[in-house]
Design a protein around this motif. Structure first.
Motif, mmCIF file in Angstrom:
data_model
loop_
_atom_site.group_PDB
_atom_site.id
_atom_site.type_symbol
_atom_site.label_atom_id
_atom_site.label_comp_id
_atom_site.label_asym_id
_atom_site.label_seq_id
_atom_site.Cartn_x
_atom_site.Cartn_y
_atom_site.Cartn_z
ATOM 1 N N UNK A 408 0.778 -8.953 -3.649
ATOM 2 C CA UNK A 408 0.059 -7.795 -3.099
ATOM 3 C C UNK A 408 1.025 -6.627 -2.870
ATOM 4 N N UNK A 409 2.228 -6.957 -2.432
ATOM 5 C CA UNK A 409 3.224 -5.903 -2.207
ATOM 6 C C UNK A 409 3.565 -5.211 -3.532
ATOM 7 N N UNK A 410 3.699 -6.026 -4.569
ATOM 8 C CA UNK A 410 4.017 -5.475 -5.878
ATOM 9 C C UNK A 410 2.882 -4.562 -6.365
ATOM 10 N N UNK A 411 1.629 -5.019 -6.139
ATOM 11 C CA UNK A 411 0.467 -4.197 -6.510
ATOM 12 C C UNK A 411 0.505 -2.856 -5.782
ATOM 13 N N UNK A 412 0.758 -2.938 -4.488
ATOM 14 C CA UNK A 412 0.788 -1.723 -3.659
ATOM 15 C C UNK A 412 1.875 -0.774 -4.156
ATOM 16 N N UNK A 413 3.011 -1.328 -4.510
ATOM 17 C CA UNK A 413 4.122 -0.499 -5.019
ATOM 18 C C UNK A 413 3.723 0.203 -6.321
ATOM 19 N N UNK A 414 3.082 -0.599 -7.185
ATOM 20 C CA UNK A 414 2.666 -0.022 -8.478
ATOM 21 C C UNK A 414 1.665 1.104 -8.245
ATOM 22 N N UNK A 415 0.785 0.923 -7.243
ATOM 23 C CA UNK A 415 -0.228 1.945 -6.934
ATOM 24 C C UNK A 415 0.373 3.073 -6.086
ATOM 25 N N UNK A 416 1.686 3.013 -5.862
ATOM 26 C CA UNK A 416 2.430 3.992 -5.069
ATOM 27 C C UNK A 416 1.911 4.097 -3.633
ATOM 28 N N UNK A 417 1.341 2.960 -3.127
ATOM 29 C CA UNK A 417 0.893 2.897 -1.730
ATOM 30 C C UNK A 417 2.046 2.295 -0.913
ATOM 31 N N UNK A 418 3.031 3.146 -0.638
ATOM 32 C CA UNK A 418 4.264 2.626 -0.024
ATOM 33 C C UNK A 418 4.078 2.210 1.432
ATOM 34 N N UNK A 419 3.101 2.799 2.087
ATOM 35 C CA UNK A 419 2.841 2.403 3.472
ATOM 36 C C UNK A 419 2.404 0.943 3.494
ATOM 37 N N UNK A 420 1.473 0.616 2.607
ATOM 38 C CA UNK A 420 0.973 -0.766 2.508
ATOM 39 C C UNK A 420 2.107 -1.721 2.081
ATOM 40 N N UNK A 421 2.891 -1.273 1.103
ATOM 41 C CA UNK A 421 4.003 -2.115 0.617
ATOM 42 C C UNK A 421 4.975 -2.428 1.757
ATOM 43 N N UNK A 426 7.183 -6.109 6.078
ATOM 44 C CA UNK A 426 7.421 -6.499 7.475
ATOM 45 C C UNK A 426 6.823 -7.879 7.768
ATOM 46 N N UNK A 427 5.636 -8.122 7.220
ATOM 47 C CA UNK A 427 5.013 -9.441 7.425
ATOM 48 C C UNK A 427 5.901 -10.520 6.808
ATOM 49 N N UNK A 428 6.409 -10.243 5.613
ATOM 50 C CA UNK A 428 7.270 -11.224 4.936
ATOM 51 C C UNK A 428 8.556 -11.462 5.736
ATOM 52 N N UNK A 429 9.119 -10.385 6.253
ATOM 53 C CA UNK A 429 10.347 -10.502 7.045
ATOM 54 C C UNK A 429 10.113 -11.451 8.226
ATOM 55 N N UNK A 430 8.952 -11.291 8.855
ATOM 56 C CA UNK A 430 8.638 -12.155 9.993
ATOM 57 C C UNK A 430 8.567 -13.622 9.562
ATOM 58 N N UNK A 431 8.257 -13.841 8.296
ATOM 59 C CA UNK A 431 8.205 -15.220 7.773
ATOM 60 C C UNK A 431 9.562 -15.688 7.231
ATOM 61 N N UNK A 432 10.577 -14.833 7.359
ATOM 62 C CA UNK A 432 11.917 -15.221 6.905
ATOM 63 C C UNK A 432 12.141 -15.014 5.413
ATOM 64 N N UNK A 433 11.304 -14.158 4.830
ATOM 65 C CA UNK A 433 11.396 -13.923 3.382
ATOM 66 C C UNK A 433 11.646 -12.440 3.112
#
Ligand code: AMP
Ligand code: ZN
Length: 448
Positions: A408-421, A426-433
């Motif tokens: 989903x992050x990759x999709x958001x990046x491709x769609x230039x939705x950087x806020x969403x990306x 941040x969610x991934x960071x919280x999961x240690x990734x």
């Protein structure tokens, strides 16, 4: 080919077992306190030896002893028995002390992913064999009795000085002042100690009509004789064992059997901490528990130990442990990567690695080569097997849900939705990734 530095010949020699099964004996701990990280290095180095032999399809029989009696505070025959000292310190019986620290040692042993020996030999289970051994040495004319015990007459064993290249004349001259009179030669040692009337010693067995207990060096010769029924292929220990303990083991075994104890002798060197000796007064007697408290796992420590050579003097610092931890995280991330994208790996690499380690257990060079080589997931599995570093177990795939977030992050990046990306990041960071954006697409990695 496996080449090992043999202390007995003072050279690198090609190792081949004498029979189908490689017979190995490792001098184990005296179980009167927790093992510190210096004590544990030996078992880590010898674990690599065992794993290397296993990968080379050798069958192995290894015995590790646990000293629960007879090891005096000094290397000579004076001072308190370490177990008695532990019991007095803790207000426990010697047997309770031994049980407690055997458990503690085995917990460390397992936490370090060390291959378990085929036989764990507790010294007090071999007292009858010790007594038979002393009888045998006496029959063969190698011992004499004093008021203090039964002593080994080192002048009766012509090769006594050979193994450690001892200067017996110098030893004799140096010892003259404190010589008790009853000992015939400075290098003579007790194979059996008598307990004097009034002397406190909880562990005691009757022999020669008096209570007593075995001399510390005796158990290793006896256990080897009992468990292997003949000489062994490899004997391991620390460098401090060369001049006294192993020299005496060799002498006793010869006096008992007329044979040479072991073909190969391997000795690991000591580690320093911040360039100082490990000692209570310096407050640097760290255990695995101390390392855990500071955020390091036993695997980080194993990684640190194997990043150097067993014969070198090593200097432990928390910075170097941090570097070992970072290196392990880096390897785990490369494992994760090898499961996400196709790696163009050299199919001959593992063979090459085995040759490097086969040159006198050169794990330091092996680590450097691993750092600089592209490896497939299958190769990482073999590396993990070889070093026992729990690399694969500690590098799980992420869940489907987390994987969906990465996409989903990759999709958001491709769609230039950087806020969403960024939100997803941040969610991934919280999961240690974390996610690394590469020319081959996004690759997830562990943060710790
Ligand atoms: P100790 O309990 O101090 O008698 O140590 C038991 C054994 O652990 C010694 O005989 C050594 O072979 C080993 N050892 C002790 N200190 C170190 C050290 N700093 N580095 C490596 N091995 C050690
Ligand atoms: Zn020993």
């Amino acid at each position: 080919m496996l080449k090992l530095y043999n202390t007995a010949s003072h050279k690198l020699e090609e190792f081949k077992p004498a029979s189908e099964i490689v017979k190995i004996y490792t001098c184990g701990p005296t179980v009167y306190s927790y093992a510190h990280i210096g004590n544990l290095t030996a078992y880590i180095y010898w674990d690599l030896l065992i794993r290397l032999l296993r990968v080379n399809n050798y069958k192995i029989r290894r015995v590790l002893n646990l000293t629960d009696v007879g090891h005096l505070v000094s290397d000579g025959d004076e001072g308190e028995d370490k177990l008695e000292k532990g019991a007095a310190r803790e207000g426990k019986t010697v047997y309770e002390v031994a049980d407690f620290y055997i458990d503690a040692f085995m917990n460390d042993y397992r936490a370090l992913e060390l291959v378990e020996p085929e036989v764990l030999a507790r010294a007090t289970d071999y007292i009858d064999a010790d007594i038979d051994a002393v009888d045998k040495m006496t029959e063969n004319g190698f011992t004499y009795e004093t008021t203090d015990g039964v002593y080994f007459d080192t002048s009766k064993f012509a090769d006594y000085a050979k193994f450690a290249k001892l200067d017996l004349a110098g030893l004799q001259a140096g010892a003259r002042v404190e010589f008790s009179g009853e000992k015939r030669n400075a290098s003579d040692f007790a194979v059996w100690k008598f307990i004097q009337p009034g002397e406190k010693h909880a562990m005691r067995w009757d022999y020669l009509g008096r209570p007593g207990y075995p001399g510390w060096h005796l158990e290793c010769s006896t256990i080897i004789d009992k468990e292997f029924g003949g000489p062994i292929d490899i004997h391991t220990g620390g460098v401090d064992h060369i001049p006294v303990h192993h020299t005496n083991e060799i002498a006793q075994y010869f006096a008992m059997t007329g044979r040479e104890l072991s073909r190969f002798w391997l000795h690991c060197n000591f580690i320093m901490i911040n360039n100082e000796k490990i000692s209570k007064s310096l407050g640097n007697v760290y255990t695995l528990a101390d390392l855990r408290e500071r955020g390091f796992s036993p695997m980080d420590y194993k990684m640190w130990v194997l990043s150097g050579h067993y014969q070198g003097t090593r200097n432990f610092t928390f910075e170097s442990l941090e570097a070992a931890k970072t290196r392990r995280l880096n390897w785990r991330n490369r494992i994760a990567e090898s499961r996400q994208i196709e790696i163009d790996a050299d199919s001959g690499f593992i063979q090459h690695l085995l040759e490097i380690i086969g040159n006198n257990l050169n794990s330091a060079e092996a680590f450097a080569v691993i750092d600089n080589t592209e490896l497939s997931f299958e190769q990482w599995k073999k590396i993990d097997e070889l070093f026992g570093l729990k690399l694969i177990a500690d590098s799980p795939l992420i869940s489907e849900k987390t994987q969906a977030l990465v996409s989903a992050r990759e999709e958001a990046r491709k769609a230039r939705d950087f806020t969403r990306a960024d939100e997803i990041r941040d969610t991934l960071t919280a999961e240690g990734i974390t996610v690394k954006d590469t020319s081959r697409g996004p690759i997830w990695q562990y943060l710790a």
